[in-house]
Motif scaffolding. Structure first.
Motif, PDB file in Angstrom:
ATOM      1  N   VAL A   7       0.706  -1.213  -0.094  1.00 54.78           N
ATOM      2  CA  VAL A   7       0.112  -0.379   0.022  1.00 54.78           C
ATOM      3  C   VAL A   7       0.687   1.225   0.195  1.00 54.78           C
ATOM      4  CG1 VAL A   7      -1.896   1.141   1.255  1.00 54.78           C
ATOM      5  CG2 VAL A   7      -1.846  -1.160   1.198  1.00 54.78           C
ATOM      6  N   ASP A   8       2.067   1.424   0.584  1.00 50.71           N
ATOM      7  CA  ASP A   8       2.786   2.425   1.004  1.00 50.71           C
ATOM      8  C   ASP A   8       3.353   2.852  -0.526  1.00 50.71           C
ATOM      9  OD1 ASP A   8       2.355   2.522   3.512  1.00 50.71           O
ATOM     10  OD2 ASP A   8       4.388   1.425   4.086  1.00 50.71           O
ATOM     11  N   LEU A   9       3.688   1.990  -1.460  1.00 47.41           N
ATOM     12  CA  LEU A   9       4.336   2.151  -2.664  1.00 47.41           C
ATOM     13  C   LEU A   9       3.481   2.037  -3.854  1.00 47.41           C
ATOM     14  CD1 LEU A   9       7.666   0.023  -2.574  1.00 47.41           C
ATOM     15  CD2 LEU A   9       7.086   2.635  -2.035  1.00 47.41           C
ATOM     16  N   HIS A  10       2.021   1.613  -3.445  1.00 40.84           N
ATOM     17  CA  HIS A  10       0.896   1.738  -4.491  1.00 40.84           C
ATOM     18  C   HIS A  10       1.150   0.732  -5.792  1.00 40.84           C
ATOM     19  CE1 HIS A  10      -0.498   5.468  -2.584  1.00 40.84           C
ATOM     20  NE2 HIS A  10       0.674   5.757  -2.576  1.00 40.84           N
ATOM     21  N   ARG A  11       1.502  -0.482  -5.001  1.00 44.97           N
ATOM     22  CA  ARG A  11       1.816  -1.495  -6.068  1.00 44.97           C
ATOM     23  C   ARG A  11       1.639  -2.800  -5.377  1.00 44.97           C
ATOM     24  NH1 ARG A  11       8.258  -0.961  -6.844  1.00 44.97           N
ATOM     25  NH2 ARG A  11       8.803  -2.394  -5.030  1.00 44.97           N
ATOM     26  N   PHE A  12       1.064  -3.979  -6.428  1.00 45.58           N
ATOM     27  CA  PHE A  12       1.058  -5.416  -6.008  1.00 45.58           C
ATOM     28  C   PHE A  12       2.471  -5.745  -6.246  1.00 45.58           C
ATOM     29  CE2 PHE A  12      -3.511  -4.108  -6.438  1.00 45.58           C
ATOM     30  CZ  PHE A  12      -3.902  -4.830  -5.388  1.00 45.58           C
ATOM     31  N   GLU A  13       3.107  -6.636  -5.439  1.00 48.35           N
ATOM     32  CA  GLU A  13       4.337  -6.924  -6.063  1.00 48.35           C
ATOM     33  C   GLU A  13       4.661  -8.185  -5.568  1.00 48.35           C
ATOM     34  OE1 GLU A  13       6.580  -3.850  -3.841  1.00 48.35           O
ATOM     35  OE2 GLU A  13       6.861  -5.246  -2.178  1.00 48.35           O
ATOM     36  N   THR A  14       5.854  -8.997  -6.082  1.00 50.43           N
ATOM     37  CA  THR A  14       6.222 -10.323  -5.722  1.00 50.43           C
ATOM     38  C   THR A  14       7.804 -10.213  -5.914  1.00 50.43           C
ATOM     39  OG1 THR A  14       6.217 -12.740  -5.926  1.00 50.43           O
ATOM     40  CG2 THR A  14       6.047 -11.244  -8.071  1.00 50.43           C
ATOM     41  N   GLU A  15       8.350 -11.104  -5.075  1.00 51.29           N
ATOM     42  CA  GLU A  15      10.155 -10.985  -5.145  1.00 51.29           C
ATOM     43  C   GLU A  15      10.161 -12.473  -5.329  1.00 51.29           C
ATOM     44  OE1 GLU A  15      14.143 -10.429  -2.468  1.00 51.29           O
ATOM     45  OE2 GLU A  15      12.162  -9.594  -1.574  1.00 51.29           O
ATOM     46  N   ILE A  16      11.194 -12.667  -6.490  1.00 50.02           N
ATOM     47  CA  ILE A  16      11.379 -13.983  -6.961  1.00 50.02           C
ATOM     48  C   ILE A  16      12.961 -13.859  -7.177  1.00 50.02           C
ATOM     49  CG2 ILE A  16      11.294 -15.773  -8.555  1.00 50.02           C
ATOM     50  CD1 ILE A  16       8.546 -14.557  -9.255  1.00 50.02           C
ATOM     51  N   ASP A  17      13.830 -14.788  -6.604  1.00 51.43           N
ATOM     52  CA  ASP A  17      15.047 -14.769  -6.758  1.00 51.43           C
ATOM     53  C   ASP A  17      15.752 -13.397  -6.552  1.00 51.43           C
ATOM     54  OD1 ASP A  17      14.853 -17.580  -7.493  1.00 51.43           O
ATOM     55  OD2 ASP A  17      14.783 -17.044  -9.600  1.00 51.43           O
ATOM     56  N   GLY A  18      15.457 -12.523  -5.757  1.00 52.69           N
ATOM     57  CA  GLY A  18      16.068 -11.523  -5.147  1.00 52.69           C
ATOM     58  C   GLY A  18      15.539 -10.270  -6.082  1.00 52.69           C
ATOM     59  N   GLU A  19      14.642 -10.539  -7.082  1.00 46.34           N
ATOM     60  CA  GLU A  19      14.082  -9.376  -8.063  1.00 46.34           C
ATOM     61  C   GLU A  19      12.583  -9.273  -7.752  1.00 46.34           C
ATOM     62  OE1 GLU A  19      15.926  -8.150 -10.676  1.00 46.34           O
ATOM     63  OE2 GLU A  19      17.569  -9.519 -10.708  1.00 46.34           O
ATOM     64  N   ILE A  20      12.209  -7.958  -8.053  1.00 51.98           N
ATOM     65  CA  ILE A  20      10.834  -7.689  -7.886  1.00 51.98           C
ATOM     66  C   ILE A  20      10.145  -7.237  -8.909  1.00 51.98           C
ATOM     67  CG2 ILE A  20       9.439  -5.984  -6.431  1.00 51.98           C
ATOM     68  CD1 ILE A  20      11.570  -5.830  -4.336  1.00 51.98           C
ATOM     69  N   ALA A  21       8.976  -7.807  -9.043  1.00 53.28           N
ATOM     70  CA  ALA A  21       8.209  -7.685 -10.238  1.00 53.28           C
ATOM     71  C   ALA A  21       6.805  -7.103  -9.458  1.00 53.28           C
ATOM     72  CB  ALA A  21       7.647  -8.967 -10.948  1.00 53.28           C
ATOM     73  N   PHE A  22       6.242  -6.073 -10.558  1.00 47.40           N
ATOM     74  CA  PHE A  22       5.025  -5.392  -9.688  1.00 47.40           C
ATOM     75  C   PHE A  22       4.238  -4.900 -10.668  1.00 47.40           C
ATOM     76  CE2 PHE A  22       8.492  -2.286 -10.040  1.00 47.40           C
ATOM     77  CZ  PHE A  22       8.137  -1.328 -10.746  1.00 47.40           C
ATOM     78  N   VAL A  23       2.889  -4.499  -9.832  1.00 44.39           N
ATOM     79  CA  VAL A  23       1.835  -3.606 -10.701  1.00 44.39           C
ATOM     80  C   VAL A  23       1.542  -2.541 -10.105  1.00 44.39           C
ATOM     81  CG1 VAL A  23      -0.509  -3.924 -11.707  1.00 44.39           C
ATOM     82  CG2 VAL A  23       0.609  -6.073 -11.755  1.00 44.39           C
TER      83      VAL A  23
END
Length: 90
Positions: A7-23
């Motif tokens: 909520v703080d960054l206004h994104r849905f996110e996931t971390e995989i292998d140290g990388e972050i993907a987000f919407v």
């Protein structure tokens, strides 16, 4: 895949292998605006964006949030997945 609503960054996110993907999203006048999907190069080709889309659209449906989609990836995803097309109509 563990996806969270940051909520703080206004994104849905996931971390995989140290990388972050987000919407990225923004709330305006009670409507959630889907703005941008980002998947790092190291995670591309693994279906990460599609899994994020499933989670985000499922959350929007479950919470009954009005949505406007500006992200080209999400627009295409909804076109290709008719089960979500009802979310984008007024």
């Amino acid at each position: 895949m563990n996806i969270i609503n940051n909520v703080d960054l206004h994104r849905f996110e996931t971390e995989i292998d140290g990388e972050i993907a987000f919407v990225e999203y923004q709330w305006k006048e009670g409507v959630i605006y889907i703005l941008h999907t980002f998947v790092p190069n190291a995670l591309r080709g693994r279906g990460v964006a599609g899994q994020l889309a499933e989670f985000v659209l499922g959350t929007i449906r479950k919470e009954n949030w009005p949505v406007k989609i500006y992200c080209p990836f999400f627009k295409k995803y909804v076109e290709e997945h008719p089960e979500y097309q009802d979310l984008t109509h007024p």
